[in-house]
Motif scaffolding. Structure first.
Motif, mmCIF file in Angstrom:
data_model
loop_
_atom_site.group_PDB
_atom_site.id
_atom_site.type_symbol
_atom_site.label_atom_id
_atom_site.label_comp_id
_atom_site.label_asym_id
_atom_site.label_seq_id
_atom_site.Cartn_x
_atom_site.Cartn_y
_atom_site.Cartn_z
ATOM 1 N N GLU A 24 0.823 -1.208 0.000
ATOM 2 C CA GLU A 24 0.000 0.000 0.000
ATOM 3 C C GLU A 24 0.854 1.253 0.000
ATOM 4 N N THR A 25 2.061 1.149 0.578
ATOM 5 C CA THR A 25 2.991 2.280 0.550
ATOM 6 C C THR A 25 3.549 2.485 -0.854
ATOM 7 N N ARG A 26 3.847 1.361 -1.520
ATOM 8 C CA ARG A 26 4.461 1.440 -2.844
ATOM 9 C C ARG A 26 3.420 1.719 -3.940
ATOM 10 N N PHE A 27 2.186 1.242 -3.731
ATOM 11 C CA PHE A 27 1.132 1.419 -4.732
ATOM 12 C C PHE A 27 -0.101 2.028 -4.061
ATOM 13 N N PRO A 28 -0.018 3.260 -3.636
ATOM 14 C CA PRO A 28 -1.126 3.860 -2.886
ATOM 15 C C PRO A 28 -2.409 3.905 -3.704
ATOM 16 N N GLY A 29 -3.514 3.486 -3.068
ATOM 17 C CA GLY A 29 -4.817 3.545 -3.711
ATOM 18 C C GLY A 29 -5.091 2.440 -4.703
ATOM 19 N N ASN A 30 -4.207 1.436 -4.798
ATOM 20 C CA ASN A 30 -4.435 0.384 -5.777
ATOM 21 C C ASN A 30 -5.597 -0.510 -5.351
ATOM 22 N N VAL A 31 -6.456 -0.835 -6.317
ATOM 23 C CA VAL A 31 -7.674 -1.580 -6.012
ATOM 24 C C VAL A 31 -7.375 -2.985 -5.507
ATOM 25 N N PHE A 32 -6.309 -3.612 -6.007
ATOM 26 C CA PHE A 32 -5.982 -4.959 -5.533
ATOM 27 C C PHE A 32 -5.780 -4.988 -4.026
ATOM 28 N N MET A 33 -5.207 -3.930 -3.483
ATOM 29 C CA MET A 33 -4.966 -3.894 -2.048
ATOM 30 C C MET A 33 -6.286 -3.867 -1.282
ATOM 31 N N ASP A 34 -7.275 -3.155 -1.824
ATOM 32 C CA ASP A 34 -8.609 -3.160 -1.209
ATOM 33 C C ASP A 34 -9.189 -4.567 -1.214
ATOM 34 N N ASP A 35 -9.020 -5.262 -2.348
ATOM 35 C CA ASP A 35 -9.536 -6.627 -2.455
ATOM 36 C C ASP A 35 -8.909 -7.527 -1.389
ATOM 37 N N PHE A 36 -7.596 -7.450 -1.262
ATOM 38 C CA PHE A 36 -6.899 -8.320 -0.319
ATOM 39 C C PHE A 36 -7.240 -7.979 1.132
ATOM 40 N N ARG A 37 -7.304 -6.693 1.426
ATOM 41 C CA ARG A 37 -7.606 -6.313 2.808
ATOM 42 C C ARG A 37 -9.013 -6.802 3.186
ATOM 43 N N THR A 38 -9.936 -6.727 2.246
ATOM 44 C CA THR A 38 -11.283 -7.254 2.484
ATOM 45 C C THR A 38 -11.241 -8.758 2.730
ATOM 46 N N GLU A 39 -10.470 -9.477 1.906
ATOM 47 C CA GLU A 39 -10.382 -10.933 2.035
ATOM 48 C C GLU A 39 -9.738 -11.349 3.358
ATOM 49 N N VAL A 40 -8.669 -10.668 3.745
ATOM 50 C CA VAL A 40 -8.001 -10.978 5.008
ATOM 51 C C VAL A 40 -8.956 -10.766 6.177
ATOM 52 N N ALA A 41 -9.712 -9.690 6.144
ATOM 53 C CA ALA A 41 -10.661 -9.408 7.219
ATOM 54 C C ALA A 41 -11.753 -10.478 7.276
ATOM 55 N N ARG A 42 -12.268 -10.862 6.139
ATOM 56 C CA ARG A 42 -13.352 -11.852 6.106
ATOM 57 C C ARG A 42 -12.881 -13.190 6.645
ATOM 58 N N LEU A 43 -11.721 -13.646 6.220
ATOM 59 C CA LEU A 43 -11.230 -14.956 6.645
ATOM 60 C C LEU A 43 -10.920 -15.012 8.136
ATOM 61 N N GLN A 44 -10.682 -13.854 8.732
ATOM 62 C CA GLN A 44 -10.414 -13.809 10.177
ATOM 63 C C GLN A 44 -11.648 -13.387 10.973
ATOM 64 N N ASN A 45 -12.805 -13.324 10.268
ATOM 65 C CA ASN A 45 -14.052 -12.912 10.913
ATOM 66 C C ASN A 45 -13.925 -11.539 11.571
ATOM 67 N N LYS A 46 -13.181 -10.663 10.915
ATOM 68 C CA LYS A 46 -13.029 -9.291 11.395
ATOM 69 C C LYS A 46 -13.911 -8.375 10.545
ATOM 70 N N PRO A 47 -14.230 -7.192 11.057
ATOM 71 C CA PRO A 47 -15.039 -6.258 10.260
ATOM 72 C C PRO A 47 -14.358 -5.922 8.940
ATOM 73 N N VAL A 48 -15.140 -5.917 7.885
ATOM 74 C CA VAL A 48 -14.608 -5.553 6.576
ATOM 75 C C VAL A 48 -14.267 -4.071 6.583
ATOM 76 N N PRO A 49 -13.145 -3.672 5.979
ATOM 77 C CA PRO A 49 -12.779 -2.245 5.932
ATOM 78 C C PRO A 49 -13.947 -1.378 5.476
ATOM 79 N N SER A 50 -13.984 -0.178 5.994
ATOM 80 C CA SER A 50 -15.184 0.644 5.884
ATOM 81 C C SER A 50 -15.248 1.529 4.641
ATOM 82 N N LYS A 51 -14.476 1.201 3.611
ATOM 83 C CA LYS A 51 -14.571 1.995 2.388
ATOM 84 C C LYS A 51 -15.996 1.915 1.835
#
Length: 561
Positions: free
Chosen positions: A422-449
């Motif tokens: 995210e530091t190297r590619f700020p705002g890249n959509v793939f990072m949003d996808d992954f952060r959502t997936e990581v949160a879901r698999l850990q039963n954590k709240p999905v990022p609030s975008k």
């Protein structure tokens, strides 16, 4: 009926008939009927009335939708032997019956090419989303066997698809509530990707250094017709003129290459190969062999067995010319990861390219993929990490590494490299996808975008479904025509599908921008459910149908009239 019986029973002043349906309801509620209903009974009466109303509205919505879909589909009548154009989407495709854009497209095709030249099928479904379209795709293909599939979809996803599903999501009324609520959210947030892809090397075009008629009136005109105008009929004429210079044509490797490229595009593989064999005999160097091999490989992104085998044939000649060519080794390795598969040969070529210093992301990601398939997770991790900062620091290696950690359920490592990416590619959509997936698999709240009808192409499910749908169509040799909503830029769609060269895009930005200078908004749209556009009128359906035809003619998918 059950609710009605209970409600009627509770309203009566007489003792209830325990043989009727009210008996179990009253026993469950432990309520006695008296001449003057108590507050709990009145509350129950009102609650049941509300529930009955909701049930009635839900049933009415479902019935009306079913009736409309039946009427619409009654017009879908494919003809044996007639090319089928299948239109998929939500209400912007479904609504309008004879005034819908698919119906207008059918009418205009009949006028241009004659009745029964093409059959347009309208399989739009109001309130649907890309999850459902993807799920039903194979069924539609099997039913209609289309040559072309046009999509106009995605705007419903942000309210109709939920990463945190709820039983309420099955109810039409709840979805309507979500849509109404979303209409008040008008975010202009947009995300631009900085990722890169590998594309087929463009063919060399002879320069003006050669002033002979063969080059000026022959090769030069062919290049303009074929590569610039993409006009196959005109290119055929120019090729015949080119071939009239028998001596020059027979001795020029690029002329043979151009003829082979045209034959390939027309589906004549055997003829194409004959021209390419002549080209390679005239110029057996690495550069020419790689040019031919790349043409065949990228024709179907390596997914077609016949063109992939031809690619390997010319890659062998390239490696014969230069055994240590990193580019040839890499492409040969990647070709063996496509049908017909051979992981051993793929890894041998990719590892040799790696040992020679090749650090292209194709070498890194495909070799790592083979390691993963063989259970060599340590080797895969080392290969991916070592390639993070190579070859221009593209995002694909980062993407594969983070995906690797997610699948291994190593969420701390996934988070660690997510932060770096995210530091190297700020705002890249793939990072949003992954952060959502990581949160879901850990039963954590999905990022609030917040995703809205204005930025829904950033929505991870929409992106995944677009790729899956296009991939399925290409594997079945069906032309995907990806259309954008009126007034919206086509670029977000191109960014999502940049890995697929065979996609045809239909932009409705410029034509509607110009139309709004001539017409008022209500002439083009009956509402504004998309904020900057709405459902189509007859005028806008005609505009869209005209735009589709012009685009398909330019791409030589429809013949010139």
């Amino acid at each position: 009926m059950f609710f009605h019986s209970v409600y009627s029973t509770l309203r009566t002043n007489s003792q209830p008939d325990y043989n009727r349906v009210a008996k179990p309801a009253i026993l469950l509620l432990n309520v006695s009927c008296v001449s003057q209903p108590s507050k709990p009974v009145r509350f129950l009466q009102n609650s049941l009335l509300v529930l009955c109303s909701i049930a009635f509205i839900e049933l009415a919505m479902r019935l009306s939708g079913a009736v409309y879909n039946k009427i619409q589909r009654s017009q879908n009548k494919p003809l044996t032997g007639t090319p089928v154009i299948l239109c998929l989407g939500e209400s912007t495709t479904a609504w309008g019956l004879q005034n819908s854009y698919p119906a207008r497209l059918q009418s205009k095709l009949d006028q241009i090419y004659g009745p029964k030249s093409y059959v347009v099928i309208n399989e739009g479904v109001a309130a649907t989303n890309t999850d459902v379209i993807r799920e039903k795709l194979n069924e539609k293909i099997e039913t209609y066997k289309p040559k072309i599939v046009i999509t106009l979809m995605g705007i419903n996803d942000v309210w109709a698809i939920s990463d945190n599903t709820s039983p309420l999501d099955d109810f039409k009324l709840y979805k309507l509530y979500k849509l109404v609520r979303l209409s008040y959210e008008n975010s202009n947030d947009s995300v631009k990707s900085t990722s890169q892809t590998v594309t087929q090397p463009p063919p060399e075009v002879p320069t003006a250094a050669a002033f002979s008629p063969f080059y000026q009136a022959g090769v030069g005109e062919f290049v303009k017709a074929f590569y610039e105008k993409k006009d196959l009929a005109l290119a055929d004429q120019k090729l015949k003129y080119l071939q009239s210079f028998k001596k020059e044509f027979a001795s020029d490797e690029m002329a043979q290459y151009f003829a082979g490229d045209l034959a390939l595009l027309k589906g004549n593989l055997k003829e194409s190969d004959l021209y390419m064999e002549k080209s390679i005999k005239l110029d057996p160097r690495l550069k020419n062999a790689m040019r031919i091999a790349s043409l065949y490989f990228y024709k179907n992104s390596g997914t077609d067995v016949k063109t992939n085998l031809l690619a390997r044939k010319y890659l062998e000649l390239a490696l014969k010319a230069e055994p240590d060519s990193i580019d040839a080794l890499a492409l040969m390795g990647v070709s063996y990861t496509k049908p017909p598969l051979d992981d051993d040969k793929a890894l041998a070529h990719l590892n040799k390219a790696w040992d020679l210093g090749g650090r292209h992301f194709d070498i890194i990601t495909h070799s790592a993929g083979i390691f993963i398939n063989r259970g060599l997770f340590k080797e895969a991790e080392e290969r991916l990490i070592s390639g993070l900062y190579e070859e221009g620091d593209v995002i694909w290696v980062w993407k594969e590494l983070i995906d690797f950690y997610i699948k291994q359920k190593r969420f701390e490592d996934a988070e660690k490299y997510l932060k770096k990416a995210e530091t190297r590619f700020p705002g890249n959509v793939f990072m949003d996808d992954f952060r959502t997936e990581v949160a879901r698999l850990q039963n954590k709240p999905v990022p609030s975008k917040i995703y809205t009808v204005m930025n829904f192409y950033d929505f991870p499910p929409t992106r995944r479904n677009y790729k899956a749908i296009v991939n399925d169509l290409l594997l079945k040799n069906i032309t995907p025509v990806i259309m954008q909503y009126p007034r919206r830029s086509i670029e977000p769609l191109k960014e999502i599908l940049k890995s697929y060269d065979e996609v045809v895009y239909v932009s409705n930005e410029a034509n509607f921008t110009e139309a709004l200078k001539k017409y008022d908004y209500n002439t083009l749209f009956i509402d504004n459910f998309g904020n900057d556009f709405g459902h189509f009128t007859l005028t806008s359906s005609d505009m869209i149908a005209d735009n589709i035809i012009v685009t398909l003619q330019k791409e030589n998918i429809l013949p010139q009239p």
